[in-house]
Design a protein around this motif. Structure first.
Motif, short mmCIF file in Angstrom:
data_model
loop_
_atom_site.label_atom_id
_atom_site.label_comp_id
_atom_site.label_asym_id
_atom_site.label_seq_id
_atom_site.Cartn_x
_atom_site.Cartn_y
_atom_site.Cartn_z
N THR A 167 -6.86 5.00 4.68
CA THR A 167 -7.26 3.65 4.43
C THR A 167 -6.42 2.60 5.06
O THR A 167 -5.23 2.74 5.08
CB THR A 167 -7.04 3.41 2.99
N LYS A 169 -4.78 -0.64 4.31
CA LYS A 169 -4.26 -1.01 3.02
C LYS A 169 -4.97 -2.19 2.46
O LYS A 169 -5.57 -2.96 3.17
CB LYS A 169 -2.84 -1.41 3.22
N ALA B 31 2.03 -1.26 4.00
CA ALA B 31 1.09 -0.44 4.74
C ALA B 31 0.19 -1.28 5.63
O ALA B 31 -0.31 -0.80 6.65
CB ALA B 31 0.25 0.38 3.78
N VAL B 35 -0.29 0.59 11.36
CA VAL B 35 -1.57 1.28 11.56
C VAL B 35 -1.41 2.74 11.16
O VAL B 35 -0.48 3.42 11.61
CB VAL B 35 -2.00 1.18 13.04
N GLY B 36 -2.30 3.20 10.32
CA GLY B 36 -2.27 4.60 9.93
C GLY B 36 -1.52 4.86 8.63
O GLY B 36 -1.55 5.97 8.12
N TRP B 37 -0.85 3.85 8.11
CA TRP B 37 -0.16 4.03 6.82
C TRP B 37 -1.22 3.88 5.73
O TRP B 37 -1.50 2.81 5.24
CB TRP B 37 0.95 3.02 6.65
N ASP B 38 -1.79 5.00 5.40
CA ASP B 38 -2.89 4.99 4.46
C ASP B 38 -2.51 5.79 3.23
O ASP B 38 -1.37 6.22 3.08
CB ASP B 38 -4.14 5.58 5.12
N SER B 39 -3.47 6.00 2.36
CA SER B 39 -3.15 6.70 1.11
C SER B 39 -2.73 8.14 1.38
O SER B 39 -1.91 8.70 0.66
CB SER B 39 -4.35 6.67 0.16
N PHE B 40 -3.26 8.72 2.43
CA PHE B 40 -2.87 10.09 2.77
C PHE B 40 -1.44 10.13 3.27
O PHE B 40 -0.65 10.98 2.91
CB PHE B 40 -3.83 10.67 3.82
N ARG B 41 -1.11 9.20 4.14
CA ARG B 41 0.26 9.13 4.64
C ARG B 41 1.22 8.79 3.49
O ARG B 41 2.36 9.25 3.47
CB ARG B 41 0.36 8.06 5.74
N GLN B 42 0.74 7.97 2.57
CA GLN B 42 1.59 7.61 1.44
C GLN B 42 1.99 8.85 0.66
O GLN B 42 3.14 8.97 0.21
CB GLN B 42 0.87 6.61 0.53
N GLU B 44 2.31 11.82 1.90
CA GLU B 44 3.30 12.55 2.70
C GLU B 44 4.68 11.91 2.61
O GLU B 44 5.70 12.60 2.52
CB GLU B 44 2.83 12.63 4.15
#
Lengths: 395, 83
Positions: A167, A169, B31, B35-42, B44
């Motif tokens: 997502t 943010k 986030a 770019v790309g700092w999403d819930s999935f990356r969060q 990780e």
């Protein structure tokens, strides 16, 4: 002598192998027959047909031509900024010609095109699912996409498409009403069976982490998984990593069939590494779902459309939740009566049932279209829970 | 252990995850800035912190995390409590 394996076009070969934003292009060009020195070749850059740069090779490129003194490398300083769209979608044309009449068109190196494409996709304005779908289809057909561009496709899809996941943010808190909506949405935790709630939460800027927020699972399997306290969910032995028709890796649970996006494509990541990461991630989210239910502060939502669950199925699901903790369970189903959509009733057994009007217009059948109704349901659910709590305290 | 230690550790995590070396980690980084700092990356990032500092961070606690500074403070608080 060595040269890169590019097909000669009109006697001249070369490539733009570097785009230094905003307006510098670097590359190389050679006359394959060496009828004249590289420095005699003229390179032009045109943006949508408009001349924006012109130059000649000025440097040796020993990686391309090992002939000392042969100038193949060029650097064009263009008169205008070059938009990434132009690089990505072929509106920037680089041509070369020499005094003997040889000509050539210099392609832009795939890597640079992919970077530009990724940049464009990541800054794309919101667009409808249909447009995104079409775009994805066109772009995905290109075999030259690198992992970065593919990842940008994933980001684009998750921003605009109903399957969501990775997502962007939530925008920083806006006005108080918007922040209140975001906080309202943060009070809910998806229990499947689809991604609707997750998408609606996103539309209100709420991005809670959740095991089932962007997963699919059937009610029966969900009930069984909860009854087993999600034991083993995320275990490498019980998790399968497979590739779907679009080339995206997906995980599924061997026992409960719970499927989830990974948002990584085949070839863009080491499979074993991804598998290990996904297992850890699923296990983490499973552990947290249990703790969330035990806390009892979030309202769990199970959304089932268009089919309606039987009373026995609902009771079994409610029992499975109750065995873990006190979190209220909101079951959302089709509204069947006028004025029912957006309302919530609290049944004697403590189950909340919300009603959502089914949108028949396919084009409008998006989370955005349903967001207002969902908000009404969520507000009503919170009110019902608060009232019930107050009544319990009084008694 | 200090906040600086955690920032240093996260610098490596971010380089690994986002394949970029130009992200300046500071307290107000959120986030929305990456770019790309999403819930999935969060997840990780969270798992990396859990593993490195031997702590547990709950998703509910992450609901309150608005930026990197919040995450570092949360991690530091838990790590100090643990020791």
């Amino acid at each position: 002598m060595q040269s890169a394996a590019l097909e000669p076009i009109g006697g001249l070969s070369g490539v733009v192998d570097r785009f230094i934003r905003p307006r510098t292009l670097k590359g190389w060009v050679i006359n394959r027959e060496r009828r004249c020195g590289g420095k005699d070749i003229t390179i032009t850059a045109r943006l949508s047909g408009r001349l924006i740069g012109e130059g000649r090779p000025i440097a040796e490129r020993p990686d391309v031509v090992d002939e000392r003194g042969y100038l193949a490398g060029f650097q064009l300083e263009c008169s205008e900024d070059i938009p990434d769209e132009a690089v990505a979608f072929g509106r920037l044309n680089i041509d070369a010609s020499d005094p003997l009449g040889a000509t050539g068109t210099l392609p832009i190196y795939d890597r640079e095109r992919n970077i530009a494409l990724a940049t464009v996709l990541r800054s794309a304005p919101p667009m409808g699912a249909e447009a995104v779908s079409t775009l994805l289809g066109v772009i995905a057909a290109k075999a030259t996409l690198t992992g970065e561009a593919k990842q940008a496709l994933v980001d684009l899809r998750t921003r605009h498409f109903s399957e969501g996941g990775a997502t962007p943010k939530p925008p920083p808190a806006r006005d108080p009403a918007a922040e209140a909506d975001r906080q309202l949405m943060m009070r809910f935790e998806s229990l499947g069976a689809d991604c609707d709630l997750g998408i609606v939460q996103r539309s209100f800027g709420a991005e809670p982490l959740g095991l089932l927020r962007f997963s699919s699972i059937r009610t029966q399997e969900l009930t069984a998984a909860l009854a087993d306290r999600l034991r083993g969910v995320g275990s490498p032995v019980l998790t399968v990593l497979s590739v779907d028709n679009e080339g995206e890796y997906r995980t599924s649970d061997r026992r409960y069939g719970m499927q989830a996006h990974t948002f990584f494509f085949e070839g863009s990541v080491e499979r074993d590494e991804l598998f290990g990461q996904q297992c850890k991630k699923i296990a983490y989210l499973a552990r947290n779902l249990l703790e969330t239910i035990e806390d009892g502060e979030k309202i769990l939502v199970h959304h089932m459309m268009p089919n309606r669950l039987s009373e026995a199925q609902l009771q079994a699901l409610l029992d499975a939740v109750r065995a873990i903790g006190p979190s209220p369970l909101l079951y959302v189903e089709n509204a069947v009566a006028d004025g029912q959509s957006g309302t919530v009733v609290l049944r004697d057994n403590g189950l909340l049932v919300g009603y959502l009007a089914r949108v028949e217009d396919k084009a409008a059948q998006t989370a955005q279209a349903n967001a207002e109704v969902w908000r009404s349901i969520c507000r009503a659910a919170v009110e019902r829970v608060s009232s019930a709590d107050a009544a319990r305290r009084q008694s | 252990m200090t906040e600086a230690d955690i920032y240093q550790f996260l610098d490596g995590v971010f380089r690994d995850l986002f394949k970029r070396g130009d992200i300046v980690l500071q307290a107000d980084l959120s986030a929305a800035d990456v770019v790309g700092w999403d819930s999935f990356r969060q997840v990780e990032i969270t798992l990396a912190l859990e593993e490195r500092y031997g702590i547990r961070i709950r998703t509910r606690e992450l609901d309150e995390v608005a930026n990197l500074g919040d995450l570092v403070a949360l991690t530091l608080g838990k790590a100090r409590t643990r020791t």
